[in-house]
Design an enzyme around this catalytic site. Structure first.
Site, short mmCIF file in Angstrom:
data_model
loop_
_atom_site.label_atom_id
_atom_site.label_comp_id
_atom_site.label_asym_id
_atom_site.label_seq_id
_atom_site.Cartn_x
_atom_site.Cartn_y
_atom_site.Cartn_z
N HIS A 77 0.86 -1.19 0.00
CA HIS A 77 0.00 0.00 0.00
C HIS A 77 0.90 1.24 0.00
O HIS A 77 1.83 1.33 0.81
CB HIS A 77 -0.88 -0.05 1.26
CG HIS A 77 -1.85 1.06 1.42
ND1 HIS A 77 -2.30 1.86 0.39
CD2 HIS A 77 -2.50 1.51 2.54
CE1 HIS A 77 -3.16 2.73 0.85
NE2 HIS A 77 -3.30 2.56 2.15
N ASP A 81 1.72 6.47 5.49
CA ASP A 81 1.89 5.87 6.82
C ASP A 81 2.59 4.51 6.74
O ASP A 81 3.09 4.00 7.75
CB ASP A 81 0.57 5.76 7.59
CG ASP A 81 -0.54 5.10 6.81
OD1 ASP A 81 -0.57 5.24 5.59
OD2 ASP A 81 -1.40 4.45 7.44
N HIS A 222 -1.88 -2.12 10.74
CA HIS A 222 -2.15 -1.31 11.93
C HIS A 222 -2.70 -2.21 13.03
O HIS A 222 -3.58 -3.04 12.77
CB HIS A 222 -3.21 -0.24 11.66
CG HIS A 222 -2.81 0.81 10.66
ND1 HIS A 222 -1.84 1.75 10.90
CD2 HIS A 222 -3.29 1.08 9.42
CE1 HIS A 222 -1.72 2.55 9.86
NE2 HIS A 222 -2.58 2.17 8.94
#
Ligand code: FEO
Length: 397
Positions: A77, A81, A222
């Site tokens: 991705h 972040d 995450h």
């Protein structure tokens, strides 16, 4: 900290305990940026971290292997972040080839100078052998960006799912069975509602693909790793993807001098019936992150605002603008609010509800300045009607 997923598969990410804002998302419990190192005959780093934490990522990898031993860096991705630390990682790991799909390298090229990078483009079904284990790839467009993909290790039945199944949840433990599972499931729900909800149809398609894979562990980018509650989080995703309604009525409002507040409390009192979870949310003491999380699985919503400058109050406007972008579907709703000499507040709310294509069950309830007993009784009955609707919609009526 236990960082071992399986022998020679380790977490090498960063726990961001103090972050409280993720492009507007209230990360009340902090966040993590997960990266994983797979050591075999060849070594692969799966995902990276946010740019400020690149040194820690590199240090974590160096503690397990020589940096020149890293053969692949997989980018699932391109959002910063995760990809922010890629330039530093590619520089520190000179023998690494970046592995990603075509859209991902295009996106990375918009962010960084990738001209000196060795790159291997993969697509769904492609596999890279690491020795005893292999990496296979599944493109998952729009979960969360167009270039997103999953990486799967079939020999270990581990799915590296980037944002999907993630949570903004900082902890010193890395696995779902080491923490309070109710907190984690709430944060996974908040994450879904605030990040993934607009792409529900894509999520459903992705879940269909995932159903054909044998998964024992889901390692998102995450939060904690799912190993004891894999079926639970997959079931939650299947329900969240369609905003499956619970028998829940939300009364969300902002108020200037509490006239709209009085109306909200009367609606909430009417909606507080057996079998219905009725929640009263004052926007000023809540935030858009919590509001989106609660709206996702609510069957019904009453939304109120006083009138200011011939329109709704600004924080009510911000909440509706945010919800409109997230596209929660299949809600039954009505607007309410107070006015003085201009009638814009409740009317503007009603226009937003229409824009979201929610089913509106009545004209806005309006009051000039303060509500009288008759208006409060109308509010109470409207709340009761909304509760009845919530029970009917969820098959409890
Ligand atoms: Fe965690 Fe879409 O980035």
């Amino acid at each position: 900290m236990n960082i071992t997923l399986r022998e020679n598969i380790e977490w090498v990410g960063y726990v961001d305990w103090t972050v409280r804002d993720f492009h507007g998302y209230d990360t009340a419990r902090g966040a993590t940026y997960n990266a994983y190192l797979v050591r075999d005959e060849k070594t692969a780093l799966i995902d990276a971290v946010k740019a400020p934490f690149a040194d820690q990522l590199i240090k974590n990898v160096a503690a397990l292997t020589g940096l020149d031993k890293v053969d692949y860096i997989v980018c699932n991705h391109a959002e910063p972040d995760h990809a922010g630390a890629l330039p530093a990682a590619m520089a520190a790991m000179p023998n690494a080839t970046l592995v990603c799909d075509k859209k991902c390298i295009d996106a990375l090229g918009e962010h960084f100078d990738v001209s000196g990078w060795k790159v291997e483009i993969v697509k769904t079904g492609d596999t890279i052998s690491l020795g005893k284990r292999s990496l296979s790839f599944i493109e998952t467009p729009m979960v969360h960006w167009p270039e997103s993909m999953f990486t799967y290790i079939p020999e270990e039945k581990i799915l590296f799912s980037m944002d999907a199944f993630g949570q903004h949840y900082a902890s010193s433990q890395r696995f779902d069975d080491e923490v309070n599972i109710n907190d984690v499931l709430y944060e996974a729900k908040a994450y879904y509602a605030n990040i993934v909800m607009p792409y529900g149809k894509r999520v459903t398609k992705t879940l269909e693909v995932a159903a054909g894979i044998d998964i024992e562990m889901i390692a998102p980018s995450h939060g904690v790793i799912w190993r004891s509650h894999v079926a639970d989080i997959v079931k939650c995703y299947s329900e969240w993807a369609v905003c499956k309604p619970a028998p829940k009525v939300l009364v969300i409002y902002d108020s200037m001098w509490d006239a709209t507040g009085q109306m909200a409390r009367a609606i909430h009192a009417g909606a507080s019936v057996a079998g219905v979870q009725a929640e009263l949310i004052f926007i000023r003491t809540s935030n858009i992150t919590k509001i989106a999380t609660e709206v996702m699985d609510a069957a019904c919503v009453a939304f109120g605002s006083s009138t200011l400058n011939a329109t709704l109050l600004p924080q009510a406007g911000a909440a509706l603008l945010y919800l409109h972008g997230l596209r929660p579907v299949d809600k039954t709703a009505f607007a309410f609010g107070s006015y003085g000499w201009g009638m814009g507040g409740p009317s503007s709310v009603n226009e937003w509800l229409e824009k979201m294509k929610w089913e509106i069950i009545r004209e806005p309830i309006r009051t000039k300045y303060n509500p009288d007993e008759e208006t409060l009784e109308i509010c109470f009955q409207a709340g009761r009607e909304l509760a009845q609707k919530a029970l009917e919609i969820t098959g409890n009526g």
